[in-house]
Design a protein around this motif. Structure first.
Motif, PDB file in Angstrom:
ATOM      1  N   ASP A 180      31.174  39.856  15.564  1.00 28.29           N
ATOM      2  CA  ASP A 180      31.622  40.766  14.525  1.00 28.29           C
ATOM      3  C   ASP A 180      33.090  40.488  14.166  1.00 28.29           C
ATOM      4  OD1 ASP A 180      32.662  43.396  13.318  1.00 28.29           O
ATOM      5  OD2 ASP A 180      30.518  43.802  13.501  1.00 28.29           O
ATOM      6  N   GLU A 181      33.374  40.498  12.876  1.00 25.17           N
ATOM      7  CA  GLU A 181      34.716  40.168  12.399  1.00 25.17           C
ATOM      8  C   GLU A 181      35.771  41.178  12.844  1.00 25.17           C
ATOM      9  OE1 GLU A 181      33.914  39.917   8.264  1.00 25.17           O
ATOM     10  OE2 GLU A 181      32.963  37.940   8.392  1.00 25.17           O
ATOM     11  N   ALA A 182      35.337  42.339  13.309  1.00 28.51           N
ATOM     12  CA  ALA A 182      36.288  43.373  13.752  1.00 28.51           C
ATOM     13  C   ALA A 182      37.160  42.890  14.902  1.00 28.51           C
ATOM     14  CB  ALA A 182      35.533  44.640  14.166  1.00 28.51           C
ATOM     15  N   PHE A 183      36.642  41.962  15.726  1.00 26.13           N
ATOM     16  CA  PHE A 183      37.391  41.514  16.894  1.00 26.13           C
ATOM     17  C   PHE A 183      38.568  40.614  16.525  1.00 26.13           C
ATOM     18  CE2 PHE A 183      33.200  42.662  18.466  1.00 26.13           C
ATOM     19  CZ  PHE A 183      33.542  43.504  19.510  1.00 26.13           C
ATOM     20  N   ALA A 184      38.491  39.963  15.377  1.00 19.77           N
ATOM     21  CA  ALA A 184      39.573  39.073  14.950  1.00 19.77           C
ATOM     22  C   ALA A 184      40.679  39.818  14.212  1.00 19.77           C
ATOM     23  CB  ALA A 184      39.013  37.965  14.060  1.00 19.77           C
ATOM     24  N   ALA A 273      39.850  47.493  20.237  1.00 15.02           N
ATOM     25  CA  ALA A 273      41.123  47.918  20.827  1.00 15.02           C
ATOM     26  C   ALA A 273      41.108  47.761  22.341  1.00 15.02           C
ATOM     27  CB  ALA A 273      41.424  49.368  20.453  1.00 15.02           C
ATOM     28  N   ILE A 274      39.970  48.035  22.968  1.00 10.40           N
ATOM     29  CA  ILE A 274      39.864  47.862  24.423  1.00 10.40           C
ATOM     30  C   ILE A 274      40.056  46.391  24.782  1.00 10.40           C
ATOM     31  CG2 ILE A 274      38.289  48.013  26.402  1.00 10.40           C
ATOM     32  CD1 ILE A 274      37.124  50.542  25.135  1.00 10.40           C
ATOM     33  N   TYR A 275      39.473  45.499  23.988  1.00 10.89           N
ATOM     34  CA  TYR A 275      39.688  44.065  24.196  1.00 10.89           C
ATOM     35  C   TYR A 275      41.179  43.731  24.055  1.00 10.89           C
ATOM     36  CZ  TYR A 275      34.922  42.019  24.202  1.00 10.89           C
ATOM     37  OH  TYR A 275      33.649  41.612  24.539  1.00 10.89           O
ATOM     38  N   GLN A 276      41.793  44.172  22.976  1.00 14.41           N
ATOM     39  CA  GLN A 276      43.146  43.730  22.663  1.00 14.41           C
ATOM     40  C   GLN A 276      44.217  44.374  23.535  1.00 14.41           C
ATOM     41  OE1 GLN A 276      44.040  43.377  18.424  1.00 14.41           O
ATOM     42  NE2 GLN A 276      41.890  42.919  17.988  1.00 14.41           N
ATOM     43  N   CYS A 277      43.837  45.395  24.291  1.00 14.21           N
ATOM     44  CA  CYS A 277      44.778  45.972  25.258  1.00 14.21           C
ATOM     45  C   CYS A 277      44.715  45.248  26.611  1.00 14.21           C
ATOM     46  CB  CYS A 277      44.480  47.456  25.474  1.00 14.21           C
ATOM     47  SG  CYS A 277      44.954  48.523  24.106  1.00 14.21           S
ATOM     48  N   GLY A 291      26.506  33.948  25.227  1.00 13.62           N
ATOM     49  CA  GLY A 291      27.676  34.654  25.755  1.00 13.62           C
ATOM     50  C   GLY A 291      28.589  35.172  24.667  1.00 13.62           C
ATOM     51  N   ILE A 292      28.070  36.051  23.814  1.00 15.24           N
ATOM     52  CA  ILE A 292      28.839  36.599  22.697  1.00 15.24           C
ATOM     53  C   ILE A 292      30.120  37.309  23.139  1.00 15.24           C
ATOM     54  CG2 ILE A 292      28.792  38.368  20.876  1.00 15.24           C
ATOM     55  CD1 ILE A 292      27.528  35.722  20.117  1.00 15.24           C
ATOM     56  N   PRO A 293      30.130  38.052  24.277  1.00 14.62           N
ATOM     57  CA  PRO A 293      31.392  38.686  24.675  1.00 14.62           C
ATOM     58  C   PRO A 293      32.553  37.698  24.833  1.00 14.62           C
ATOM     59  CG  PRO A 293      29.587  39.674  25.878  1.00 14.62           C
ATOM     60  CD  PRO A 293      29.012  38.485  25.144  1.00 14.62           C
ATOM     61  N   ILE A 294      32.256  36.457  25.173  1.00 20.18           N
ATOM     62  CA  ILE A 294      33.312  35.450  25.269  1.00 20.18           C
ATOM     63  C   ILE A 294      33.925  35.195  23.891  1.00 20.18           C
ATOM     64  CG2 ILE A 294      33.732  32.987  25.673  1.00 20.18           C
ATOM     65  CD1 ILE A 294      31.900  33.161  28.071  1.00 20.18           C
ATOM     66  N   LEU A 295      33.080  35.086  22.864  1.00 27.28           N
ATOM     67  CA  LEU A 295      33.605  34.912  21.508  1.00 27.28           C
ATOM     68  C   LEU A 295      34.404  36.132  21.068  1.00 27.28           C
ATOM     69  CD1 LEU A 295      30.947  33.210  19.201  1.00 27.28           C
ATOM     70  CD2 LEU A 295      32.993  32.239  20.246  1.00 27.28           C
ATOM     71  N   GLU A 296      33.927  37.321  21.431  1.00 25.53           N
ATOM     72  CA  GLU A 296      34.665  38.531  21.102  1.00 25.53           C
ATOM     73  C   GLU A 296      36.056  38.497  21.730  1.00 25.53           C
ATOM     74  OE1 GLU A 296      30.690  41.407  20.765  1.00 25.53           O
ATOM     75  OE2 GLU A 296      31.997  41.535  22.507  1.00 25.53           O
ATOM     76  N   ALA A 297      36.120  38.017  22.967  1.00 23.18           N
ATOM     77  CA  ALA A 297      37.406  37.923  23.662  1.00 23.18           C
ATOM     78  C   ALA A 297      38.328  36.885  23.018  1.00 23.18           C
ATOM     79  CB  ALA A 297      37.176  37.587  25.136  1.00 23.18           C
ATOM     80  N   LEU A 298      37.796  35.707  22.710  1.00 23.58           N
ATOM     81  CA  LEU A 298      38.618  34.668  22.090  1.00 23.58           C
ATOM     82  C   LEU A 298      39.169  35.145  20.746  1.00 23.58           C
ATOM     83  CD1 LEU A 298      36.499  31.454  22.812  1.00 23.58           C
ATOM     84  CD2 LEU A 298      38.551  32.221  24.015  1.00 23.58           C
ATOM     85  N   SER A 300      39.717  38.141  19.989  1.00 21.41           N
ATOM     86  CA  SER A 300      40.662  39.221  20.291  1.00 21.41           C
ATOM     87  C   SER A 300      41.954  38.688  20.887  1.00 21.41           C
ATOM     88  CB  SER A 300      40.020  40.215  21.265  1.00 21.41           C
ATOM     89  OG  SER A 300      38.861  40.796  20.717  1.00 21.41           O
ATOM     90  N   ARG A 301      42.079  37.373  20.937  1.00 28.31           N
ATOM     91  CA  ARG A 301      43.273  36.692  21.463  1.00 28.31           C
ATOM     92  C   ARG A 301      43.463  36.997  22.953  1.00 28.31           C
ATOM     93  NH1 ARG A 301      45.939  34.352  17.475  1.00 28.31           N
ATOM     94  NH2 ARG A 301      47.849  34.085  18.715  1.00 28.31           N
ATOM     95  N   LEU A 302      42.375  36.777  23.700  1.00 29.92           N
ATOM     96  CA  LEU A 302      42.414  36.909  25.148  1.00 29.92           C
ATOM     97  C   LEU A 302      42.071  35.577  25.797  1.00 29.92           C
ATOM     98  CD1 LEU A 302      40.564  40.247  26.060  1.00 29.92           C
ATOM     99  CD2 LEU A 302      42.964  39.711  26.416  1.00 29.92           C
ATOM    100  N   PRO A 303      42.746  35.208  26.906  1.00 27.64           N
ATOM    101  CA  PRO A 303      42.294  34.055  27.684  1.00 27.64           C
ATOM    102  C   PRO A 303      41.007  34.424  28.406  1.00 27.64           C
ATOM    103  CG  PRO A 303      44.095  35.153  28.805  1.00 27.64           C
ATOM    104  CD  PRO A 303      43.943  35.844  27.483  1.00 27.64           C
ATOM    105  N   VAL A 304      40.140  33.458  28.607  1.00 27.62           N
ATOM    106  CA  VAL A 304      38.815  33.721  29.179  1.00 27.62           C
ATOM    107  C   VAL A 304      38.614  32.958  30.480  1.00 27.62           C
ATOM    108  CG1 VAL A 304      36.328  33.354  28.842  1.00 27.62           C
ATOM    109  CG2 VAL A 304      37.719  34.291  26.974  1.00 27.62           C
ATOM    110  N   VAL A 305      38.068  33.664  31.475  1.00 29.26           N
ATOM    111  CA  VAL A 305      37.603  33.046  32.720  1.00 29.26           C
ATOM    112  C   VAL A 305      36.114  33.348  32.817  1.00 29.26           C
ATOM    113  CG1 VAL A 305      37.776  32.983  35.227  1.00 29.26           C
ATOM    114  CG2 VAL A 305      39.843  33.375  33.847  1.00 29.26           C
TER     115      VAL A 305
END
Length: 377
Positions: A180-184, A273-277, A291-298, A300-305
């Motif tokens: 979803d575009e909301a994460f970017a 917002a929870i992602y970006q915090c 693994g869509i949550p990984i794309l949501e994180a990326l 959202s400008r989060l590093p991923v493990v």
């Protein structure tokens, strides 16, 4: 061209398969607005996330019409919908969630496509009841064999379909989903503060999103906390299952209970917002279709493990970090590396570039190419 879809998940589900179904529908109607789309669903249900799609004018929701089929709507989905699709003049019928009507092959004028998300029930059978495995296996195998074309959501899923069901590689196309575009979109500080206060979020936290079940392996992150600075917490967001109690029991047994926060029933509007915090995103799942949550994180400008062993490298790209799903020390070391300011900055910058390749427009284009390929023979 009239294109029909199995719309059960789009109407009834607000996670995984429902999100995928709505994403495909929205992508196609946005970039190919001149086609006609019909959504076949056994039951209607108020779903705000579907209302916008149905309000565009080129997407129609079709429910069972007769009293008998309304009563036996589940059977209509796997049998009666085929006759309705034929009456509607459907050219392509697309099963968006691993299934097709069992008699779709009898309608020679209708070409069929099925999206297969994963065969996890075959890879991790202990995570499923025997009867569920048997039903999934029958439906998925039948759909793969009946379909004129299969869309796999990753190369990993494509390999599984070939190996487990003996399907020719030429019959399978890999089309990646975006998120979803909301994460970017950058969330403003006022919204972040509101969400922090609403859910009593810690100042620094590792985030993991997804059903809190054994396969997702969130306990590995909980075990890694003891090797990390004490001000680093873990926030788990997702549907609770019996596995959640394992995490709570672990936390109560002299482990960092106060550093583990479990949230469920979170409105989608609060999720970006929870992602970006968060400081880092961890996803040690033992097996996924993509693994869509990984794309949501990326986005959202989060590093991923994430964990090795399935397809998560396809979603996270070469600049995310991957660990053994059974090694808590390796998980802790990767998280520590990801929160280092210099490393974090680099991972975020490269992660955003990687995530950009999974666009709604590309998915729509590749999906429509599949439809046209079938129609032209």
């Amino acid at each position: 061209m009239k294109i029909g879809f199995d719309g059960k998940r789009a109407v009834q589900n607000n996670t995984g398969l429902g999100n995928y179904s709505r994403y495909v529908l929205e992508a196609l109607q946005t970039y190919y607005p001149n086609e006609e789309y019909i959504l076949y669903a056994p039951k209607d249900r108020k779903n705000p996330r579907l209302e916008n799609i149905l309000g565009q004018g080129n997407m129609t929701l079709r429910l069972p019409s007769s009293a008998m089929w309304k009563r036996f709507s589940s059977i209509w989905r796997i049998w009666g919908a085929t006759a309705d699709a034929a009456s509607d003049g459907i050219s392509i019928f697309h099963g968006l969630s691993n299934e097709l009507p069992l008699n779709i092959g009898r309608q020679k004028k209708i070409k069929s496509v099925v999206t297969v998300h994963d065969l996890i029930f075959r890879r991790l059978p202990k995570c499923y009841h025997f009867i569920d495995r048997a039903i999934y296996d029958y439906k998925f195998k039948k759909a793969c064999r009946n379909a004129d074309l299969i869309i796999a959501v990753s190369e990993c899923t494509k390999r599984d379909i070939i190996k487990d069901y003996g399907i020719s590689p030429e019959k399978i196309e890999v089309i990646y989903q975006g998120c979803d575009e909301a994460f970017a979109q950058t969330i403003d500080e006022a919204k972040k503060k509101e969400v922090r206060n609403k859910y009593i979020l810690p100042k620094r936290y590792i985030l993991s999103v997804g059903s809190i079940e054994e396969r997702k392996n969130a306990l590995l992150i909980a075990k890694a906390l003891k090797y990390l600075p004490e001000d680093i917490h873990l926030v788990l967001v997702g549907k609770e299952t019996a596995y959640t109690e394992k995490i709570r029991s672990f936390a109560k047994a002299g482990n960092p209970e106060s550093r583990i926060h479990i949230l469920h029933g979170i409105p989608f509007a609060d999720l970006p917002a929870i992602y970006q915090c968060a400081e880092v995103f961890a996803y040690p799942s033992r097996y996924e279709g993509f693994g869509i949550p990984i794309l949501e994180a990326l986005n959202s400008r989060l590093p991923v493990v994430a964990a090795t062993g399935s397809c998560l490298e396809e979603a996270g790209g070469p600049d995310s970090l991957y660990v053994n799903p059974d090694d808590e020390k390796e998980m802790a070391a990767a998280i520590e590396k990801a929160i280092d300011p210099t490393q974090r900055k680099q991972m975020i910058e490269k992660g955003v570039i990687w995530a950009a390749r999974f666009s709604k427009e590309q998915m729509a284009r590749e999906t429509m190419q599949c439809y046209n390929k079938l129609i032209k023979g």
